[in-house]
Design a protein around this motif. Sequence first.
Motif, PDB file in Angstrom:
ATOM      1  N   GLU A  73      -1.183  -4.430   0.223  1.00  0.00           N
ATOM      2  CA  GLU A  73      -0.267  -3.013   0.892  1.00  0.00           C
ATOM      3  C   GLU A  73      -0.860  -2.287   1.783  1.00  0.00           C
ATOM      4  O   GLU A  73      -0.024  -1.506   2.210  1.00  0.00           O
ATOM      5  CB  GLU A  73      -0.659  -2.459  -0.818  1.00  0.00           C
ATOM      6  N   SER A  74      -2.121  -1.976   2.230  1.00  0.00           N
ATOM      7  CA  SER A  74      -1.920  -1.800   3.021  1.00  0.00           C
ATOM      8  C   SER A  74      -1.977  -2.189   4.414  1.00  0.00           C
ATOM      9  O   SER A  74      -2.186  -0.821   5.660  1.00  0.00           O
ATOM     10  CB  SER A  74      -3.813  -1.228   2.715  1.00  0.00           C
ATOM     11  N   GLY A  75      -2.102  -3.036   4.848  1.00  0.00           N
ATOM     12  CA  GLY A  75      -1.274  -4.159   5.529  1.00  0.00           C
ATOM     13  C   GLY A  75      -2.545  -4.062   6.572  1.00  0.00           C
ATOM     14  O   GLY A  75      -2.180  -5.277   7.503  1.00  0.00           O
ATOM     15  N   LYS A  76      -3.832  -4.677   5.974  1.00  0.00           N
ATOM     16  CA  LYS A  76      -4.400  -5.046   6.428  1.00  0.00           C
ATOM     17  C   LYS A  76      -4.705  -6.755   6.533  1.00  0.00           C
ATOM     18  O   LYS A  76      -5.034  -7.197   7.273  1.00  0.00           O
ATOM     19  CB  LYS A  76      -5.807  -5.099   6.054  1.00  0.00           C
ATOM     20  N   LEU A  77      -3.438  -7.021   5.422  1.00  0.00           N
ATOM     21  CA  LEU A  77      -3.247  -8.947   5.621  1.00  0.00           C
ATOM     22  C   LEU A  77      -1.676  -8.460   5.733  1.00  0.00           C
ATOM     23  O   LEU A  77      -0.789  -7.456   5.364  1.00  0.00           O
ATOM     24  CB  LEU A  77      -3.277  -9.001   3.971  1.00  0.00           C
ATOM     25  N   ASP A  78      -1.318  -9.734   6.264  1.00  0.00           N
ATOM     26  CA  ASP A  78       0.525  -9.800   6.033  1.00  0.00           C
ATOM     27  C   ASP A  78       1.013 -10.470   5.392  1.00  0.00           C
ATOM     28  O   ASP A  78       1.831 -10.180   5.150  1.00  0.00           O
ATOM     29  CB  ASP A  78       0.432 -10.589   8.419  1.00  0.00           C
ATOM     30  N   ILE A  79      -0.156 -11.983   5.009  1.00  0.00           N
ATOM     31  CA  ILE A  79       1.057 -12.460   3.649  1.00  0.00           C
ATOM     32  C   ILE A  79      -0.181 -13.183   2.831  1.00  0.00           C
ATOM     33  O   ILE A  79      -1.682 -12.367   3.387  1.00  0.00           O
ATOM     34  CB  ILE A  79       0.722 -13.610   4.410  1.00  0.00           C
ATOM     35  N   LEU A  80       0.406 -13.013   2.025  1.00  0.00           N
ATOM     36  CA  LEU A  80      -0.338 -14.254   0.905  1.00  0.00           C
ATOM     37  C   LEU A  80      -0.202 -15.067   0.290  1.00  0.00           C
ATOM     38  O   LEU A  80       0.631 -15.077   0.244  1.00  0.00           O
ATOM     39  CB  LEU A  80      -2.022 -12.372  -0.233  1.00  0.00           C
ATOM     40  N   TRP A  81      -1.030 -16.143  -0.291  1.00  0.00           N
ATOM     41  CA  TRP A  81      -0.165 -16.984  -1.326  1.00  0.00           C
ATOM     42  C   TRP A  81      -0.880 -16.622  -2.629  1.00  0.00           C
ATOM     43  O   TRP A  81      -2.593 -16.947  -2.168  1.00  0.00           O
ATOM     44  CB  TRP A  81      -0.293 -17.963  -0.317  1.00  0.00           C
ATOM     45  N   THR A  82      -0.220 -17.520  -3.644  1.00  0.00           N
ATOM     46  CA  THR A  82      -0.733 -17.261  -5.164  1.00  0.00           C
ATOM     47  C   THR A  82       0.930 -17.469  -5.509  1.00  0.00           C
ATOM     48  O   THR A  82       1.722 -18.234  -5.372  1.00  0.00           O
ATOM     49  CB  THR A  82      -0.689 -16.042  -5.613  1.00  0.00           C
ATOM     50  N   ILE A 209       4.328 -17.683  -0.873  1.00  0.00           N
ATOM     51  CA  ILE A 209       4.143 -16.591   0.100  1.00  0.00           C
ATOM     52  C   ILE A 209       4.071 -15.065  -0.299  1.00  0.00           C
ATOM     53  O   ILE A 209       5.501 -15.460  -0.400  1.00  0.00           O
ATOM     54  CB  ILE A 209       3.805 -17.001   1.124  1.00  0.00           C
ATOM     55  N   PHE A 210       3.520 -14.439  -0.081  1.00  0.00           N
ATOM     56  CA  PHE A 210       4.077 -13.297  -0.734  1.00  0.00           C
ATOM     57  C   PHE A 210       4.176 -11.588   0.442  1.00  0.00           C
ATOM     58  O   PHE A 210       3.108 -12.227   1.433  1.00  0.00           O
ATOM     59  CB  PHE A 210       3.174 -12.306  -1.433  1.00  0.00           C
ATOM     60  N   VAL A 211       4.527 -11.396   0.721  1.00  0.00           N
ATOM     61  CA  VAL A 211       4.683 -10.213   1.895  1.00  0.00           C
ATOM     62  C   VAL A 211       4.736  -8.658   1.363  1.00  0.00           C
ATOM     63  O   VAL A 211       4.971  -8.397   0.215  1.00  0.00           O
ATOM     64  CB  VAL A 211       5.376 -10.385   2.908  1.00  0.00           C
ATOM     65  N   SER A 212       4.308  -7.621   1.789  1.00  0.00           N
ATOM     66  CA  SER A 212       4.510  -6.588   1.660  1.00  0.00           C
ATOM     67  C   SER A 212       5.850  -5.964   1.035  1.00  0.00           C
ATOM     68  O   SER A 212       6.632  -6.056   1.682  1.00  0.00           O
ATOM     69  CB  SER A 212       3.664  -5.605   2.309  1.00  0.00           C
ATOM     70  N   PRO A 216      10.198  -6.592   4.538  1.00  0.00           N
ATOM     71  CA  PRO A 216      11.165  -7.197   3.947  1.00  0.00           C
ATOM     72  C   PRO A 216      11.363  -7.489   5.139  1.00  0.00           C
ATOM     73  O   PRO A 216      11.885  -9.007   4.909  1.00  0.00           O
ATOM     74  CB  PRO A 216      12.527  -6.543   3.509  1.00  0.00           C
ATOM     75  N   ASP A 217      11.437  -7.997   6.321  1.00  0.00           N
ATOM     76  CA  ASP A 217      12.072  -8.571   7.428  1.00  0.00           C
ATOM     77  C   ASP A 217      11.051 -10.372   7.961  1.00  0.00           C
ATOM     78  O   ASP A 217      11.192 -10.630   7.956  1.00  0.00           O
ATOM     79  CB  ASP A 217      12.166  -8.037   8.844  1.00  0.00           C
ATOM     80  N   LEU A 218      10.026  -9.940   7.472  1.00  0.00           N
ATOM     81  CA  LEU A 218       9.042 -10.562   7.390  1.00  0.00           C
ATOM     82  C   LEU A 218       9.015 -12.154   6.806  1.00  0.00           C
ATOM     83  O   LEU A 218       9.147 -13.129   6.855  1.00  0.00           O
ATOM     84  CB  LEU A 218       6.922 -10.060   7.654  1.00  0.00           C
ATOM     85  N   ALA A 219       9.814 -11.320   5.799  1.00  0.00           N
ATOM     86  CA  ALA A 219      10.136 -12.161   4.101  1.00  0.00           C
ATOM     87  C   ALA A 219      11.190 -13.091   4.440  1.00  0.00           C
ATOM     88  O   ALA A 219      10.900 -14.252   5.191  1.00  0.00           O
ATOM     89  CB  ALA A 219       9.912 -11.786   3.228  1.00  0.00           C
ATOM     90  N   ASP A 220      11.904 -12.860   5.492  1.00  0.00           N
ATOM     91  CA  ASP A 220      12.611 -13.661   5.597  1.00  0.00           C
ATOM     92  C   ASP A 220      12.821 -14.133   6.749  1.00  0.00           C
ATOM     93  O   ASP A 220      13.640 -15.042   7.106  1.00  0.00           O
ATOM     94  CB  ASP A 220      14.186 -12.159   6.434  1.00  0.00           C
ATOM     95  N   HIS A 221      12.011 -13.879   7.986  1.00  0.00           N
ATOM     96  CA  HIS A 221      11.863 -14.449   9.187  1.00  0.00           C
ATOM     97  C   HIS A 221      10.954 -15.613   8.342  1.00  0.00           C
ATOM     98  O   HIS A 221      10.912 -17.322   8.748  1.00  0.00           O
ATOM     99  CB  HIS A 221      11.201 -13.833  10.422  1.00  0.00           C
TER     100      HIS A 221
END
Length: 285
Positions: A73-82, A209-212, A216-221
């Motif tokens: 959420e803070s942007g320290k990570l770009d993605i996580l997987w779960t 994979i989840f993104v913030s 949303p454009d990262l998820a699409d990419h």
Amino acid sequence: MKLQQSLALLFLASLSSIACAAPLKVAGIPDDKKLHLTLVKEVVKRSDRFDGIEYIYAQTGQPADTRLQADLESGKLDILWTATSTDLEKRFIPVRFPIFRGLLGMRIGLIHQKDSQLLSSVQSKADLMRFKICSGKTWPDTHILDANGLVTAQSLKYPNMFEMMLAGNRCHFFARGVMEPFAEVAYHPELPLAVDSNIMLRYRMPYMIFVSKSNPDLADHLLEIMTEIFDEGLYEEMFFNDSEVKAVLSQANLDNRVIIELDNPYLTDETRSIPERFFYNPLQP
């Protein structure tokens, strides 16, 4: 002159693209051979947005899930997987590609060695209701089993479930993901554990994979590139060459089990609509 101008513009565009590229910030460690990281490395290789991967916990060790989610959420990570859940999909944006192709929702049982034929007569969910299933009190899987009307014996502590099952008075078998029970038998040689060979429970629980929400454009990419990798046939190679997947398919004998289909009521409609072709079906040739 026009040709020179066009070449100059192309050169400047390429420089701009390189200048904008940045590392994709992930958990894990560089030499990790897990399937999700194998996929991420291929995605980064094909993307013009990233110039590499930054493993942000490589020196400190990976923190708890709550910290991972806060860092996303803070942007320290770009993605996580779960594994997905309705709560996670409200809080983040899922990239709807099931990394383990449905294996996470395939459950087989740890049993007492003397009970090798305990489940041999089970042909349906109704048959299965005669048995108690050990499962973790707070696990998403337990909520799914309960929602399907199955009888569960629950514990907050993972080690307790071995004792509950082996004692024979709390539950009949311990439902495990297909990637787990063979390693557990090997890890506990002092216990009379065996893996049931008769049935498999199956429900949808995609590992994604989840993104913030702000990205949303990262998820699409990411989904675009993952779909491209799958459609080329490369992901099938990655999947079947993964050491964990290989171990499961060589040991679990999935295509000769009675499959008990269960519903997962905790999926969003969007996740239910993930294309069937992305999932692995052990009953298909």
